[in-house]
Structure formats: C-alpha cells, structure tokens
Write a protein that holds these residues in place. Structure first.
Motif, PDB file in Angstrom:
ATOM      1  N   GLY A  64      -7.509  10.959 -28.900  1.00  0.00           N
ATOM      2  CA  GLY A  64      -6.378  11.328 -29.135  1.00  0.00           C
ATOM      3  C   GLY A  64      -5.274  10.373 -29.210  1.00  0.00           C
ATOM      4  O   GLY A  64      -4.201  10.512 -28.549  1.00  0.00           O
ATOM      5  N   ALA A  65      -5.718   9.113 -29.194  1.00  0.00           N
ATOM      6  CA  ALA A  65      -4.732   7.876 -29.250  1.00  0.00           C
ATOM      7  C   ALA A  65      -4.395   7.631 -27.789  1.00  0.00           C
ATOM      8  O   ALA A  65      -3.473   7.017 -27.504  1.00  0.00           O
ATOM      9  N   ALA A  66      -5.272   8.009 -26.840  1.00  0.00           N
ATOM     10  CA  ALA A  66      -4.503   7.914 -25.269  1.00  0.00           C
ATOM     11  C   ALA A  66      -4.347   6.652 -24.756  1.00  0.00           C
ATOM     12  O   ALA A  66      -3.677   6.275 -24.372  1.00  0.00           O
ATOM     13  N   GLY A  67      -5.240   5.675 -25.300  1.00  0.00           N
ATOM     14  CA  GLY A  67      -5.011   4.458 -24.889  1.00  0.00           C
ATOM     15  C   GLY A  67      -4.012   3.529 -25.645  1.00  0.00           C
ATOM     16  O   GLY A  67      -3.253   2.960 -24.975  1.00  0.00           O
ATOM     17  N   PHE A  68      -3.722   4.055 -26.864  1.00  0.00           N
ATOM     18  CA  PHE A  68      -2.879   3.699 -27.680  1.00  0.00           C
ATOM     19  C   PHE A  68      -1.352   4.003 -27.105  1.00  0.00           C
ATOM     20  O   PHE A  68      -0.269   2.986 -26.981  1.00  0.00           O
ATOM     21  N   ILE A  69      -1.249   5.341 -26.923  1.00  0.00           N
ATOM     22  CA  ILE A  69      -0.061   5.940 -26.099  1.00  0.00           C
ATOM     23  C   ILE A  69       0.376   5.045 -24.714  1.00  0.00           C
ATOM     24  O   ILE A  69       1.252   4.716 -24.551  1.00  0.00           O
ATOM     25  N   LYS A  70      -0.722   4.821 -23.800  1.00  0.00           N
ATOM     26  CA  LYS A  70      -0.716   4.205 -22.698  1.00  0.00           C
ATOM     27  C   LYS A  70       0.081   3.015 -22.996  1.00  0.00           C
ATOM     28  O   LYS A  70       0.904   2.492 -22.143  1.00  0.00           O
ATOM     29  N   GLU A  71      -0.670   2.041 -23.622  1.00  0.00           N
ATOM     30  CA  GLU A  71      -0.391   0.535 -24.038  1.00  0.00           C
ATOM     31  C   GLU A  71       0.982   0.544 -24.389  1.00  0.00           C
ATOM     32  O   GLU A  71       1.950  -0.172 -24.059  1.00  0.00           O
ATOM     33  N   TYR A  72       1.301   1.306 -25.439  1.00  0.00           N
ATOM     34  CA  TYR A  72       2.561   1.076 -26.176  1.00  0.00           C
ATOM     35  C   TYR A  72       3.653   1.776 -25.396  1.00  0.00           C
ATOM     36  O   TYR A  72       4.926   1.330 -25.448  1.00  0.00           O
ATOM     37  N   ALA A  78      11.233   2.604 -25.097  1.00  0.00           N
ATOM     38  CA  ALA A  78      12.132   3.434 -25.651  1.00  0.00           C
ATOM     39  C   ALA A  78      11.244   4.358 -26.771  1.00  0.00           C
ATOM     40  O   ALA A  78      11.803   5.310 -27.340  1.00  0.00           O
ATOM     41  N   ALA A  79       9.965   4.048 -27.039  1.00  0.00           N
ATOM     42  CA  ALA A  79       8.994   4.590 -27.699  1.00  0.00           C
ATOM     43  C   ALA A  79       8.432   5.843 -27.258  1.00  0.00           C
ATOM     44  O   ALA A  79       7.958   6.762 -28.012  1.00  0.00           O
ATOM     45  N   ILE A  80       8.494   5.983 -25.846  1.00  0.00           N
ATOM     46  CA  ILE A  80       7.867   7.093 -25.220  1.00  0.00           C
ATOM     47  C   ILE A  80       8.087   8.480 -25.959  1.00  0.00           C
ATOM     48  O   ILE A  80       6.960   9.200 -26.315  1.00  0.00           O
ATOM     49  N   PRO A  81       9.203   9.053 -26.255  1.00  0.00           N
ATOM     50  CA  PRO A  81       9.434  10.188 -26.739  1.00  0.00           C
ATOM     51  C   PRO A  81       8.782  10.656 -28.173  1.00  0.00           C
ATOM     52  O   PRO A  81       8.396  11.574 -28.391  1.00  0.00           O
ATOM     53  N   THR A  84       4.831  10.619 -27.488  1.00  0.00           N
ATOM     54  CA  THR A  84       4.257  11.627 -26.880  1.00  0.00           C
ATOM     55  C   THR A  84       4.662  12.924 -27.409  1.00  0.00           C
ATOM     56  O   THR A  84       4.497  14.164 -26.797  1.00  0.00           O
ATOM     57  N   ASN A  85       5.453  13.058 -28.576  1.00  0.00           N
ATOM     58  CA  ASN A  85       5.650  14.150 -29.236  1.00  0.00           C
ATOM     59  C   ASN A  85       4.702  14.846 -29.803  1.00  0.00           C
ATOM     60  O   ASN A  85       3.732  14.401 -30.620  1.00  0.00           O
ATOM     61  N   PRO A  86       4.383  16.103 -29.621  1.00  0.00           N
ATOM     62  CA  PRO A  86       3.263  16.738 -29.873  1.00  0.00           C
ATOM     63  C   PRO A  86       2.939  16.789 -31.465  1.00  0.00           C
ATOM     64  O   PRO A  86       1.970  16.675 -32.072  1.00  0.00           O
ATOM     65  N   MET A  88       3.332  14.194 -33.257  1.00  0.00           N
ATOM     66  CA  MET A  88       3.201  13.138 -33.679  1.00  0.00           C
ATOM     67  C   MET A  88       1.579  13.047 -33.640  1.00  0.00           C
ATOM     68  O   MET A  88       1.171  11.947 -34.008  1.00  0.00           O
ATOM     69  N   LYS A  89       0.963  13.976 -32.888  1.00  0.00           N
ATOM     70  CA  LYS A  89      -0.470  13.662 -32.693  1.00  0.00           C
ATOM     71  C   LYS A  89      -1.284  13.513 -33.856  1.00  0.00           C
ATOM     72  O   LYS A  89      -2.094  12.664 -34.120  1.00  0.00           O
ATOM     73  N   ASP A  90      -1.240  14.142 -35.073  1.00  0.00           N
ATOM     74  CA  ASP A  90      -2.009  13.786 -36.402  1.00  0.00           C
ATOM     75  C   ASP A  90      -1.485  12.681 -36.942  1.00  0.00           C
ATOM     76  O   ASP A  90      -2.163  11.940 -37.527  1.00  0.00           O
ATOM     77  N   LYS A  91      -0.353  12.270 -36.751  1.00  0.00           N
ATOM     78  CA  LYS A  91       0.489  11.371 -37.510  1.00  0.00           C
ATOM     79  C   LYS A  91      -0.153   9.909 -36.795  1.00  0.00           C
ATOM     80  O   LYS A  91      -0.321   9.020 -37.356  1.00  0.00           O
ATOM     81  N   LEU A  92      -0.442  10.047 -35.455  1.00  0.00           N
ATOM     82  CA  LEU A  92      -0.767   8.847 -34.800  1.00  0.00           C
ATOM     83  C   LEU A  92      -2.248   8.521 -35.173  1.00  0.00           C
ATOM     84  O   LEU A  92      -2.581   7.457 -35.176  1.00  0.00           O
ATOM     85  N   GLN A  93      -3.002   9.404 -35.707  1.00  0.00           N
ATOM     86  CA  GLN A  93      -4.544   9.335 -35.857  1.00  0.00           C
ATOM     87  C   GLN A  93      -4.029   8.321 -37.385  1.00  0.00           C
ATOM     88  O   GLN A  93      -5.164   7.524 -37.635  1.00  0.00           O
ATOM     89  N   GLU A  94      -3.384   8.803 -38.148  1.00  0.00           N
ATOM     90  CA  GLU A  94      -2.954   8.174 -39.455  1.00  0.00           C
ATOM     91  C   GLU A  94      -2.633   6.649 -39.152  1.00  0.00           C
ATOM     92  O   GLU A  94      -3.202   5.792 -39.935  1.00  0.00           O
ATOM     93  N   VAL A  95      -1.740   6.394 -38.121  1.00  0.00           N
ATOM     94  CA  VAL A  95      -1.420   5.007 -37.810  1.00  0.00           C
ATOM     95  C   VAL A  95      -2.466   4.220 -37.281  1.00  0.00           C
ATOM     96  O   VAL A  95      -2.852   3.212 -37.548  1.00  0.00           O
ATOM     97  N   GLY A  96      -3.533   5.036 -36.567  1.00  0.00           N
ATOM     98  CA  GLY A  96      -4.802   4.571 -36.242  1.00  0.00           C
ATOM     99  C   GLY A  96      -5.360   4.032 -37.467  1.00  0.00           C
ATOM    100  O   GLY A  96      -6.423   2.702 -37.351  1.00  0.00           O
ATOM    101  N   ASP A  97      -5.689   4.904 -38.516  1.00  0.00           N
ATOM    102  CA  ASP A  97      -6.243   4.453 -39.652  1.00  0.00           C
ATOM    103  C   ASP A  97      -5.708   3.196 -40.367  1.00  0.00           C
ATOM    104  O   ASP A  97      -6.525   2.227 -40.531  1.00  0.00           O
ATOM    105  N   PHE A  98      -4.267   2.946 -40.084  1.00  0.00           N
ATOM    106  CA  PHE A  98      -3.843   2.013 -40.845  1.00  0.00           C
ATOM    107  C   PHE A  98      -4.132   0.556 -40.079  1.00  0.00           C
ATOM    108  O   PHE A  98      -4.428  -0.234 -40.382  1.00  0.00           O
ATOM    109  N   ALA A  99      -3.922   0.742 -38.608  1.00  0.00           N
ATOM    110  CA  ALA A  99      -4.273  -0.399 -37.693  1.00  0.00           C
ATOM    111  C   ALA A  99      -5.745  -0.761 -37.792  1.00  0.00           C
ATOM    112  O   ALA A  99      -5.955  -1.998 -37.803  1.00  0.00           O
ATOM    113  N   LYS A 100      -6.647   0.020 -37.760  1.00  0.00           N
ATOM    114  CA  LYS A 100      -7.912  -0.091 -38.063  1.00  0.00           C
ATOM    115  C   LYS A 100      -8.467  -0.958 -39.444  1.00  0.00           C
ATOM    116  O   LYS A 100      -9.045  -1.818 -39.475  1.00  0.00           O
TER     117      LYS A 100
END
Length: 113
Positions: A64-72, A78-81, A84-86, A88-100
């Motif tokens: 669930g992007a736990a490492g990404f959320i922790k590191e960033y 300033a990006a914490i809100p 950690t916004n619920p 954003m959960k699916d959207k963060l996986q899309e960001v992960g697809d972009f990053a990969k």
C-alpha cells in the motif's frame, strides 16, 4: 494462414494490449504526480522518477505504498496530508506505476520534464 501463424499473431496482439494497459497506468500516475505531488516535492516528474531504480520503486510502493509514504513524508513534511489521505490510496499506486515505468535504470524518460 497456418495454425502456427494465427497463434503467433494472436500472441503479438495480446502482448501489445498488455503493454498498452501498463503504459496507461503510468500515464495516469504521471497526471496524478503533476497535479498533486509536484508542488509538494518541488521537482518535475523526470527528476522524481529518477530518484530510485525500478526495484527500489517496487519496494517503496509495496504494502500500500507504505515505504513511499514513510520516506517522502520524512523528506517533505508539507506533503503528509496528501500522502496519508485515504482518497489518495489508489492514486498512489498509479504514481507507483509511473515511477516504476520511468525509474532511473528503466531507460525510459517521461515527457513531463
């Protein structure tokens, strides 16, 4: 057409469709990054994706992007809100697809310089 030729063409079509679907997720992730995270991280998408290798991005976006959320969150408080916004959960996986897709060792360069 012979049976083997037909099977080969079907395999080529199937493979091209799978590649398109993966690229579509990367494009969606690029849009999410540019819209919601670029200003928080103060870097363009090219620089962001090049921060880690593909394998490192895979690790960061596992569970669930736990490492990404922790590191960033640590790097950019300033990006914490946003991170950690619920919603954003699916959207963060899309960001992960972009990053990969565009990780530093992928050989790919995004068009969002």
């Amino acid at each position: 057409m012979t049976k083997s030729t037909s099977l080969f063409l079907a395999a080529v079509v199937a493979a091209s469709l799978m590649g398109t679907a993966a690229f579509a997720d990367a494009k969606s992730g690029q849009k999410v990054y540019l819209k919601t995270l670029k200003a928080k991280f103060n870097m363009n998408g090219t620089k962001f994706a090049a921060e880690h290798t593909v394998a490192e991005w895979e690790d960061l976006f596992a569970n669930g992007a736990a490492g990404f959320i922790k590191e960033y969150s640590a790097k950019y408080p300033a990006a914490i809100p946003v991170l950690t916004n619920p919603e954003m959960k699916d959207k963060l996986q899309e960001v992960g697809d972009f990053a990969k897709e565009y990780g530093s060792d992928s050989g790919n360069v995004p068009s969002c310089g």
